[in-house]
Design a protein around this motif. Sequence first.
Motif, PDB file in Angstrom:
ATOM      1  N   SER A 119      -5.690   4.620   9.396  1.00  0.00           N
ATOM      2  CA  SER A 119      -4.862   5.113   8.304  1.00  0.00           C
ATOM      3  C   SER A 119      -4.684   6.613   8.427  1.00  0.00           C
ATOM      4  O   SER A 119      -5.413   7.292   9.156  1.00  0.00           O
TER       5      SER A 119
ATOM      6  N   GLU B 245      -7.628   8.813   7.859  1.00  0.00           N
ATOM      7  CA  GLU B 245      -8.633   8.930   8.926  1.00  0.00           C
ATOM      8  C   GLU B 245      -8.105   9.720  10.109  1.00  0.00           C
ATOM      9  O   GLU B 245      -8.839   9.937  11.074  1.00  0.00           O
TER      10      GLU B 245
ATOM     11  N   HIS C   8       0.243   1.612   8.476  1.00  0.00           N
ATOM     12  CA  HIS C   8      -0.160   2.963   8.103  1.00  0.00           C
ATOM     13  C   HIS C   8       1.025   3.918   8.081  1.00  0.00           C
ATOM     14  O   HIS C   8       1.070   4.840   7.280  1.00  0.00           O
TER      15      HIS C   8
ATOM     16  N   ILE D 141       4.906   6.975   4.557  1.00  0.00           N
ATOM     17  CA  ILE D 141       6.244   7.275   4.038  1.00  0.00           C
ATOM     18  C   ILE D 141       6.205   7.428   2.514  1.00  0.00           C
ATOM     19  O   ILE D 141       6.847   8.300   1.953  1.00  0.00           O
ATOM     20  N   TYR D 142       5.425   6.564   1.871  1.00  0.00           N
ATOM     21  CA  TYR D 142       5.429   6.546   0.407  1.00  0.00           C
ATOM     22  C   TYR D 142       4.186   7.187  -0.183  1.00  0.00           C
ATOM     23  O   TYR D 142       3.845   6.942  -1.332  1.00  0.00           O
TER      24      TYR D 142
ATOM     25  N   PRO E 191       2.531   9.963  -1.997  1.00  0.00           N
ATOM     26  CA  PRO E 191       3.021  11.067  -2.835  1.00  0.00           C
ATOM     27  C   PRO E 191       2.443  12.418  -2.409  1.00  0.00           C
ATOM     28  O   PRO E 191       3.047  13.450  -2.680  1.00  0.00           O
ATOM     29  N   GLU E 192       1.297  12.400  -1.757  1.00  0.00           N
ATOM     30  CA  GLU E 192       0.714  13.659  -1.310  1.00  0.00           C
ATOM     31  C   GLU E 192       1.487  14.206  -0.114  1.00  0.00           C
ATOM     32  O   GLU E 192       1.388  15.390   0.209  1.00  0.00           O
TER      33      GLU E 192
ATOM     34  N   PRO F 266       9.915  13.254  -3.085  1.00  0.00           N
ATOM     35  CA  PRO F 266      11.355  13.022  -2.917  1.00  0.00           C
ATOM     36  C   PRO F 266      12.218  14.204  -3.331  1.00  0.00           C
ATOM     37  O   PRO F 266      13.263  14.441  -2.745  1.00  0.00           O
TER      38      PRO F 266
ATOM     39  N   ILE G  86      16.418   9.105   2.819  1.00  0.00           N
ATOM     40  CA  ILE G  86      16.337   8.411   1.543  1.00  0.00           C
ATOM     41  C   ILE G  86      17.738   8.104   1.024  1.00  0.00           C
ATOM     42  O   ILE G  86      18.029   7.010   0.549  1.00  0.00           O
TER      43      ILE G  86
ATOM     44  N   SER H  24      12.492  -2.337  -5.769  1.00  0.00           N
ATOM     45  CA  SER H  24      11.121  -2.498  -6.227  1.00  0.00           C
ATOM     46  C   SER H  24      10.523  -3.803  -5.734  1.00  0.00           C
ATOM     47  O   SER H  24       9.369  -3.842  -5.290  1.00  0.00           O
TER      48      SER H  24
ATOM     49  N   HIS I  12       9.898  -3.536  -2.022  1.00  0.00           N
ATOM     50  CA  HIS I  12       8.815  -2.576  -1.799  1.00  0.00           C
ATOM     51  C   HIS I  12       7.471  -3.142  -2.268  1.00  0.00           C
ATOM     52  O   HIS I  12       6.460  -3.019  -1.593  1.00  0.00           O
ATOM     53  N   GLY I  13       7.476  -3.768  -3.420  1.00  0.00           N
ATOM     54  CA  GLY I  13       6.249  -4.367  -3.929  1.00  0.00           C
ATOM     55  C   GLY I  13       5.730  -5.447  -3.002  1.00  0.00           C
ATOM     56  O   GLY I  13       4.522  -5.523  -2.734  1.00  0.00           O
TER      57      GLY I  13
ATOM     58  N   GLN J 180       4.091  -3.787  -0.114  1.00  0.00           N
ATOM     59  CA  GLN J 180       2.790  -3.220  -0.494  1.00  0.00           C
ATOM     60  C   GLN J 180       1.729  -4.301  -0.649  1.00  0.00           C
ATOM     61  O   GLN J 180       0.617  -4.184  -0.140  1.00  0.00           O
TER      62      GLN J 180
ATOM     63  N   ALA K  33      -1.499  -4.876   1.686  1.00  0.00           N
ATOM     64  CA  ALA K  33      -2.808  -4.685   1.054  1.00  0.00           C
ATOM     65  C   ALA K  33      -3.612  -5.974   1.035  1.00  0.00           C
ATOM     66  O   ALA K  33      -4.777  -5.965   0.633  1.00  0.00           O
TER      67      ALA K  33
ATOM     68  N   PRO L 264      -5.917  -0.468   0.588  1.00  0.00           N
ATOM     69  CA  PRO L 264      -6.490  -1.495   1.468  1.00  0.00           C
ATOM     70  C   PRO L 264      -7.813  -1.054   2.095  1.00  0.00           C
ATOM     71  O   PRO L 264      -8.619  -1.895   2.472  1.00  0.00           O
ATOM     72  N   GLU L 265      -8.028   0.253   2.180  1.00  0.00           N
ATOM     73  CA  GLU L 265      -9.290   0.733   2.746  1.00  0.00           C
ATOM     74  C   GLU L 265     -10.428   0.533   1.747  1.00  0.00           C
ATOM     75  O   GLU L 265     -11.598   0.542   2.119  1.00  0.00           O
TER      76      GLU L 265
ATOM     77  N   SER M 100       5.687  -8.551  -7.457  1.00  0.00           N
ATOM     78  CA  SER M 100       6.183  -7.556  -6.512  1.00  0.00           C
ATOM     79  C   SER M 100       7.117  -6.565  -7.187  1.00  0.00           C
ATOM     80  O   SER M 100       7.034  -5.351  -6.952  1.00  0.00           O
TER      81      SER M 100
ATOM     82  N   HIS N 173       5.061  -4.313  -9.443  1.00  0.00           N
ATOM     83  CA  HIS N 173       4.221  -3.453  -8.612  1.00  0.00           C
ATOM     84  C   HIS N 173       5.062  -2.418  -7.869  1.00  0.00           C
ATOM     85  O   HIS N 173       4.695  -1.243  -7.797  1.00  0.00           O
ATOM     86  N   GLY N 174       6.181  -2.856  -7.345  1.00  0.00           N
ATOM     87  CA  GLY N 174       7.057  -1.930  -6.640  1.00  0.00           C
ATOM     88  C   GLY N 174       7.580  -0.847  -7.563  1.00  0.00           C
ATOM     89  O   GLY N 174       7.624   0.335  -7.195  1.00  0.00           O
ATOM     90  N   LEU N 175       7.963  -1.228  -8.769  1.00  0.00           N
ATOM     91  CA  LEU N 175       8.406  -0.229  -9.742  1.00  0.00           C
ATOM     92  C   LEU N 175       7.302   0.801  -9.972  1.00  0.00           C
ATOM     93  O   LEU N 175       7.551   2.009  -9.959  1.00  0.00           O
TER      94      LEU N 175
ATOM     95  N   LEU O 272       7.007   3.040  -6.879  1.00  0.00           N
ATOM     96  CA  LEU O 272       8.133   3.935  -6.639  1.00  0.00           C
ATOM     97  C   LEU O 272       8.224   5.011  -7.719  1.00  0.00           C
ATOM     98  O   LEU O 272       8.608   6.148  -7.436  1.00  0.00           O
TER      99      LEU O 272
END
Lengths: 193, 193
Positions: free
Chosen positions: A29, A32, A105, A110-111, A113-114, A118, A129, A161, A164-165, A168, A172, B113-114, B161, B164-166, B169
């Motif tokens: 990830s 790491e 990873h 990409i998503y 936030p750190e 956007p 985007i 969403s 994307h959900g 995710q 996960a 996931p980690e 999904s 969760h996606g909302l 995002l």
Amino acid sequence: MSRSAAPYHHGNLAEALETAARELLERHSAAELSLREVARQAGVSHNAPYHHYGDRASLLKSLAARSMAELVEAQQRAADAGGDTRGRLLAVGLAYVEYAVEHTHAFALIYDPEVCVPGDPSSSMAELIDANHALLAELVAELWPQADEAGQAAHAAALWSTVHGLAQLVTAGHLPREAVAPALATLSASAPA
Amino acid sequence: MSRSAAPYHHGNLAEALETAARELLERHSAAELSLREVARQAGVSHNAPYHHYGDRASLLKSLAARSMAELVEAQQRAADAGGDTRGRLLAVGLAYVEYAVEHTHAFALIYDPEVCVPGDPSSSMAELIDANHALLAELVAELWPQADEAGQAAHAAALWSTVHGLAQLVTAGHLPREAVAPALATLSASAPA
DNA sequence: AAGCAATCTAGACAGTGTCCACATTCTGGA
DNA sequence: TCCAGAATGTGGACACTGTCTAGATTGCTT
């Protein structure tokens, strides 16, 4: 100066670093991923990266942008494959999830936030985007032509969403890969014919 | 032994550590959360946590489980508030997203996931996840009573999904908070009356 | 050819997770 | 009641990390 070993100047370190980092991202990830390990992989001193990326965050942003480009491209390929609008929507969603699964990873990066904010226009993420938004907006406009702008935006947000959900939750481990296609099917089934 | 300062034994360090960690999580991501900082906040030596959590990962898992419990509870409160099925679905979805927005880093931790591997039965996450599934399954069964098991599973996966996606995002800044309600509205509109 | 900017190396520092040895306190059985 | 052992806490050490500074080497421009 010995001609044998590596020359003092690498020649194309920036790309070598990014390549090494991308390889590490395949199995570890972003959390790491250490700058020093990347430098080691590229065969340079632990400090060489600082002349190409001012920061660890800078490297991550660069990786994220490259990954985003791949993600957008994968979707565009799926959209260009043809078929009716609902079929294309499904194909784009599948491509999105598939990219996430194959490059877990990178997708997370990409998503993150750190890493990617956007609103920040500095990075090259912004246009990518926008490209993604445009792709989605086109499909939505074809599926709900009678909806007004706000309605289309709502549909676009919901679709993005969901896809994307799914990505995710599958990456996960909360949903199995087999759950993706049926879930996407219920979506396109809900769209008007 | 001086009675003045802190006693050698803290008394309730495990809880104090988790409380301190949760406070730090309000303002910093899990990646930035350091065991030593937590120990400092709790007023103990940098090694004390190791007698209560074998690991940094262990602390994070504990935090994730506690956060998951809060998330589930928030949804259940929303579901219990009454109304028709579609209204309850919307309320649950809003509660999910709201938790993510209000506790961004805790929410991210739950789905890291980690930290949390759903298959792992060791943690207390398993039953919480089951509770969440049950809550969602109940709503789906009410909305699509004529669907078979696979169909209901597909609808449940799609709904989870989307919500969760909302959440993802919005917390990542890709969608504004105002986009949540309209997007959820298109969802419940697609459900049969 | 000279000098300047780009590139790379080496050393240092603070911060981290984790291991070890030791100190202190609590607790249950004689 | 007392005291051994378990539980809990402290300090030091190690390897690793990101980042800073100073200096070495190289390529480019004029």
